[in-house]
Design a protein around this motif. Structure first.
Motif, PDB file in Angstrom:
ATOM      1  N   VAL A 158      46.828  29.570  -6.137  1.00 59.06           N
ATOM      2  CA  VAL A 158      46.346  30.131  -4.878  1.00 59.06           C
ATOM      3  C   VAL A 158      47.415  31.018  -4.248  1.00 59.06           C
ATOM      4  N   ASN A 159      47.038  32.245  -3.938  1.00 56.57           N
ATOM      5  CA  ASN A 159      47.965  33.123  -3.222  1.00 56.57           C
ATOM      6  C   ASN A 159      48.205  32.595  -1.810  1.00 56.57           C
ATOM      7  N   ILE A 160      49.413  32.752  -1.320  1.00 65.65           N
ATOM      8  CA  ILE A 160      49.703  32.397   0.067  1.00 65.65           C
ATOM      9  C   ILE A 160      49.036  33.423   0.971  1.00 65.65           C
ATOM     10  N   ALA A 161      48.174  32.951   1.872  1.00 65.06           N
ATOM     11  CA  ALA A 161      47.385  33.847   2.714  1.00 65.06           C
ATOM     12  C   ALA A 161      47.915  33.955   4.131  1.00 65.06           C
ATOM     13  N   GLY A 162      48.747  33.022   4.564  1.00 64.96           N
ATOM     14  CA  GLY A 162      49.213  33.045   5.936  1.00 64.96           C
ATOM     15  C   GLY A 162      48.097  32.718   6.912  1.00 64.96           C
ATOM     16  N   ALA A 163      48.222  33.180   8.133  1.00 62.68           N
ATOM     17  CA  ALA A 163      47.210  32.911   9.162  1.00 62.68           C
ATOM     18  C   ALA A 163      45.899  33.577   8.791  1.00 62.68           C
ATOM     19  N   THR A 164      44.805  32.898   9.038  1.00 60.22           N
ATOM     20  CA  THR A 164      43.495  33.421   8.693  1.00 60.22           C
ATOM     21  C   THR A 164      43.021  34.432   9.731  1.00 60.22           C
ATOM     22  N   SER A 165      41.999  35.192   9.345  1.00 59.80           N
ATOM     23  CA  SER A 165      41.405  36.131  10.291  1.00 59.80           C
ATOM     24  C   SER A 165      40.812  35.388  11.477  1.00 59.80           C
ATOM     25  N   GLU A 166      40.290  34.172  11.252  1.00 55.50           N
ATOM     26  CA  GLU A 166      39.723  33.405  12.352  1.00 55.50           C
ATOM     27  C   GLU A 166      40.802  33.004  13.353  1.00 55.50           C
ATOM     28  N   THR A 167      41.920  32.536  12.848  1.00 53.11           N
ATOM     29  CA  THR A 167      43.017  32.188  13.748  1.00 53.11           C
ATOM     30  C   THR A 167      43.445  33.388  14.577  1.00 53.11           C
ATOM     31  N   LEU A 168      43.592  34.539  13.911  1.00 52.27           N
ATOM     32  CA  LEU A 168      44.114  35.727  14.579  1.00 52.27           C
ATOM     33  C   LEU A 168      43.080  36.423  15.450  1.00 52.27           C
ATOM     34  N   SER A 169      41.824  35.950  15.432  1.00 54.38           N
ATOM     35  CA  SER A 169      40.829  36.478  16.365  1.00 54.38           C
ATOM     36  C   SER A 169      40.942  35.839  17.744  1.00 54.38           C
ATOM     37  N   ASN A 170      41.763  34.829  17.840  1.00 53.93           N
ATOM     38  CA  ASN A 170      42.026  34.195  19.131  1.00 53.93           C
ATOM     39  C   ASN A 170      42.609  35.225  20.103  1.00 53.93           C
ATOM     40  N   PRO A 171      42.127  35.261  21.345  1.00 60.05           N
ATOM     41  CA  PRO A 171      42.652  36.244  22.306  1.00 60.05           C
ATOM     42  C   PRO A 171      44.164  36.197  22.490  1.00 60.05           C
TER      43      PRO A 171
END
Length: 888
Positions: A158-171
């Motif tokens: 599994v590639n390391i993905a870091g923070a997800t798009s869902e996490t980073l959609s937080n205001p």
């Protein structure tokens, strides 16, 4: 969560009817696409910190996340007003006087042909710096925390993905001010911007206001990449081809090199809008971006090599070995060579061109002339004269050399000089974003692109909502006098631009405007750990992780009319997977295989499906597609409630235009596993190719190992589910009492004797799929010959089908009749309700089940099915078929 009224949806540019026809996108549920069992299952949200905030579901379709929104006024970093020197015509085009073709080559100036690039980029850069200062550290911290959790899990495949798009959609990860807004001039008529390439920084929204258009400069020199960015010495605006790996000619920039292997011409140009390593970047607004692909190119550099073609001439030629024969007068010249330009000099008149050449096939015979440098305004190379009706070499304005357009470059690179894997059209894309998290396109109109309209590589969280894509969109004035770019009276500063240099009228087909795909989510070349791009020349202080996969995609409520794929998911040729996750492709256990594009990977909690294409209206184009590269694998995509509306009448080739509905395409050296694909709900009328599932999209000879570098990789298409699809006639035919038409293509691989392919059989499941009674449904397999495939059973028929159709309930493929080629594919019996047999199935097409609609006395089984199925009967509602919105 706020629910929107029908009136608000209309304002948002959405189709209210589509909401009424909403489904769950899973009409065939024999194989659940949400299964999380097995070694490659979705690990769920436990692999990264749970977000502090989760957006709600969109009220119109609860499968989807919330709709995007335009920024508020208090979220704008800066507002730029259009100059009053730039005012659009009534048809939405920019007057030629805005950036006139220079009287002599090199006469263009940046003040005229690129007046807005610097100020727009400065505003974007300032906004990007402010966003990074406010939230860049928070993004980096969230990413580091997520990556630490993933590294501790120690999953080797599994590639390391870091923070997800869902996490980073937080205001918390969005700045208080993040938008640059382009608006009309408050004190005058100005409503347009004219710019060269722009860099969209991380966290920044480019907002184009209502009635405002950002036009692409037609100065070819501004798109040419800097040395550190280009993959080879070829210039932007070149059209070259190097078939069969032949070395480029002596004197060319890549003389002696065997190939341009695997390099797209788009890689040699800066796109109009680009971004790399971004989080929460957007392009929004009810305005538009216009690539002006039909306009003659100009240059601010007197040394830049550009292509020109001669008016009043007709060049027809054919290939003979490595020579081009049959040329009476060369159609093309160049203003300089690539080699001389890179050296900072002008090549002498008569030097062989390398910017517009067939490279390995660059010797012209009968007579022996070549494409050569010719900077003259009214002569043709080598003293050749123009001999066409009413035109001779001494006729004023007759033997004129005029600049090519971007679409000319594309056509020449694709068609004139051989096409195939080594064809190279050096054209810029419109929007090209690489390695992104949360990339949003909302309401924006994108028209007249010069290459792919939107390319998104390695994106987690791509939303395209309410977007309008239209190529070509020509000025209303085009072709009023039945002349076009090759008009002999073209004066260099005015005229109409409705024809290619070939004289063919520009239309929406692949024969006119090449490679202008609508939206292409594609895997990246690999995982990256890189700093965010915060401006055209700046990056953030801390790197974050991008895994290179395509995840969390919603392409919904759009109006799509490009001249190539409406949407195309590209699972290669680049491959972000670690070697051990490629399964049988590299000798690793098949159980370890992952997919480059997988709708079940890291699905955000604010949606049902990780990859959704729904509620779109497609007009012209080559379909909602997967491929052609699928080598990295594609699975778990949901296409549902989509409409296809074009003009093919079933008989007239002039109305065909290559329009496609649903398509999966691949080839023998770019294949991979394509599975768990769900097509549920589609109304199609006026479509020439309703369903296309094709493993011979590229023939064996067109996919040499030296091109892809992949070896032979046969595709595998299985668990492809098609439900609630209706194939219809067009209204004008119905009014005249005429039948319509369209075709089906099923081409799996046959075991061959010349290449390294094993047999690969397409597996399709069909249920509630009907062709209306007034549709003549054809099978296209036999019209697309498969070359170099030897027979293994003594027959003389090419093995082009190799597909298994599992006919579920309520399938009626009879229509008015079923046309097919020699050998039979489906043959309707003389009695009953159109049941099928396959008496001499030399095409290896296995049909399991039968047309089972109605009783033996039912004369219209398709109508019976439609009357019982709301997803199919909605196709009869006139509101299902809106015209393409006014985007001028």
């Amino acid at each position: 969560m706020k629910k929107r009224s029908a009136r608000e949806l209309v304002v948002l540019g959405l189709s209210v009817l589509s909401l009424a026809g909403c489904g769950d996108g899973n009409g065939i549920s024999a194989t659940s696409s949400n299964s999380n069992s097995g070694p490659n299952s979705n690990p769920g949200p436990t692999t990264s910190p749970a977000p502090a905030w989760t957006p709600g579901r969109y009220a119109g379709d609860t499968n989807l996340p919330d709709s995007p929104a335009l920024p508020r006024d208090d979220q704008v970093c800066s507002v730029l007003q259009a100059s009053n020197t730039l005012v659009k015509n009534a048809d939405g085009s920019l007057p030629a006087s805005a950036d006139p073709t220079p009287a002599s080559y090199g006469g263009a100036t940046t003040q005229r042909n690129n007046p807005d690039q610097a100020r727009i980029q400065a505003a974007l850069d300032a906004c990007g710096a402010a966003v990074d200062a406010e939230v860049g550290g928070k993004i980096a911290q969230a990413d580091q925390s997520a990556a630490a959790t993933q590294q501790a899990a120690n999953k080797p495949l599994v590639n390391i993905a870091g923070a997800t798009s869902e996490t980073l959609s937080n205001p918390a990860y969005k700045a208080s001010k993040f938008s640059v807004r382009l608006v009309r001039n408050s004190g005058g008529a100005g409503n347009a911007f004219l710019s060269g390439p722009l860099v969209l920084p991380s966290g920044v929204t480019l907002w184009i206001d209502d009635g405002v258009t950002l036009f692409a400069s037609r100065d070819v020199a501004v798109y040419d990449k800097a040395p550190q960015d280009r993959p080879n010495p070829i210039t932007c605006g070149a059209a070259v081809n190097n078939p069969a790996g032949l070395p480029a000619p002596t004197g060319s920039a890549n003389a002696g090199q065997a190939t341009l292997a695997g390099v797209s011409g788009m890689q040699n140009c800066y796109p109009l809008v680009r971004g790399n390593h971004t989080v929460n970047a957007s392009i929004v607004g009810t305005g538009s971006i216009d690539g002006r692909g039909y306009m003659p190119l100009i240059s601010s550099s007197p040394l830049y090599p550009t292509i020109r073609w001669a008016t009043g001439t007709t060049e027809q030629f054919s290939y003979s070995g490595n020579n081009i024969s049959g040329v009476v007068t060369p159609k093309f010249s160049c203003t300089n060579t690539i080699a001389a330009y890179r050296a900072g000099t002008l090549a002498p008149e008569g030097t062989a061109c390398d910017v517009v050449t067939a490279m390995g096939k660059s010797t012209l015979t009968t007579p022996a002339v070549t494409y050569v440098v010719n900077r003259q305004a009214t002569s043709v190379p080598g003293g050749m004269t123009v001999n066409s009706p009413g035109c001779a070499s001494g006729t004023a304005g007759c033997a004129r050399w005029v600049p090519a357009s971007w679409w000319d470059v594309a056509y020449h690179g694709n068609k004139d000089i051989g096409g195939g894997p080594y064809s190279f059209q050096g054209n810029p894309g419109m929007v090209w974003m690489q390695q992104s998290k949360n990339l949003t396109l909302y309401q924006i109109t994108l028209r007249n692109s010069t290459f792919f309209t939107v390319e998104a590589d390695g994106v987690d969280g791509l939303t395209a909502w309410g977007v309008k894509i239209l190529t070509p969109l020509l000025p209303d004035a085009a072709n009023q006098a039945n002349v076009g770019m090759n008009n002999d009276a073209f004066d260099g500063t005015s005229g109409v631009y409705s024809h290619l240099y070939t004289g063919a009228q520009i239309d929406a087909s692949s024969t006119g405007v090449k490679n202008t795909d609508g939206i292409d989510p594609s895997v990246a070349s690999g995982p990256e750990h890189a700093s965010l791009g915060t401006g055209s020349k700046t990056t953030s202080g801390s790197p974050i992780y991008f895994d290179g996969y395509v995840k969390n995609v919603a392409i919904v409520y759009n109006y799509l009319s490009p001249s190539d794929d409406n949407v195309a998911f590209k699972g290669g040729l680049s491959d972000p997977r670690v070697a051990g996750a490629k399964g049988a492709q590299n000798g690793s256990p098949a159980a370890d295989m992952l997919w480059g594009i997988d709708g079940n990977r890291d699905v955000s909690s604010n949606r049902t499906y990780g990859i959704t294409v729904a509620h779109n209206h497609s007009y012209n184009g080559h379909g909602l597609s997967i491929g052609s590269p699928t080598n990295a694998g594609v699975r778990n995509i949901h296409f549902y409630d989509n409409y296809f509306d074009s003009v093919y009448d079933g008989t007239n080739a002039a109305t065909d235009m290559g329009v496609v509905g649903l398509r999966i395409k691949s080839g023998q050296a770019r294949g991979g596993d394509v599975s768990n694909i769900y097509y549920d709900g589609a109304c199609m009328r006026g479509i020439s190719s309703f369903l296309v599932f094709d493993m011979y999209y590229t023939a064996p000879a067109a996919d040499p190992i030296s091109y892809t570098g992949l070896g032979w990789l046969p595709p595998s298409f299985h668990d492809i589910n098609v439900s609630n699809v209706r194939m219809m006639n067009i209204p004008s035919n119905k009014a005249a009492g005429k039948a319509g038409g369209g075709s089906l293509t099923f081409r799996g691989l046959h075991a061959d004797t010349s290449f390294a392919n094993a047999q690969s059989v397409i597996q399709l499941n069909l249920a509630n799929v009907v062709a209306d009674k007034d549709v003549v449904l054809g099978i296209s397999n036999l019209s697309k010959g498969v070359l170099n495939i030897g027979s293994t059973d003594g027959s003389t028929q090419s093995k082009a089908a190799n597909a298994t159709l599992n006919l579920g309930a309520n399938v009626s493929l009879l229509g008015q009749s079923l046309a097919h080629g020699t050998g039979g594919i489906l043959t309707n019996t003389s009695s009953g309700a159109g049941k099928y047999t396959a008496p001499t199935n030399t095409l290896n097409l296995t049909v399991i089940g039968s047309d089972d609609a109605g009783s033996a006395t039912d004369t219209n089984p398709a109508a019976t099915i439609v009357s019982q199925n709301p997803k199919l009967s909605v196709c009869d509602d006139p509101a299902s078929w809106p015209s393409f919105p006014n985007v001028k």
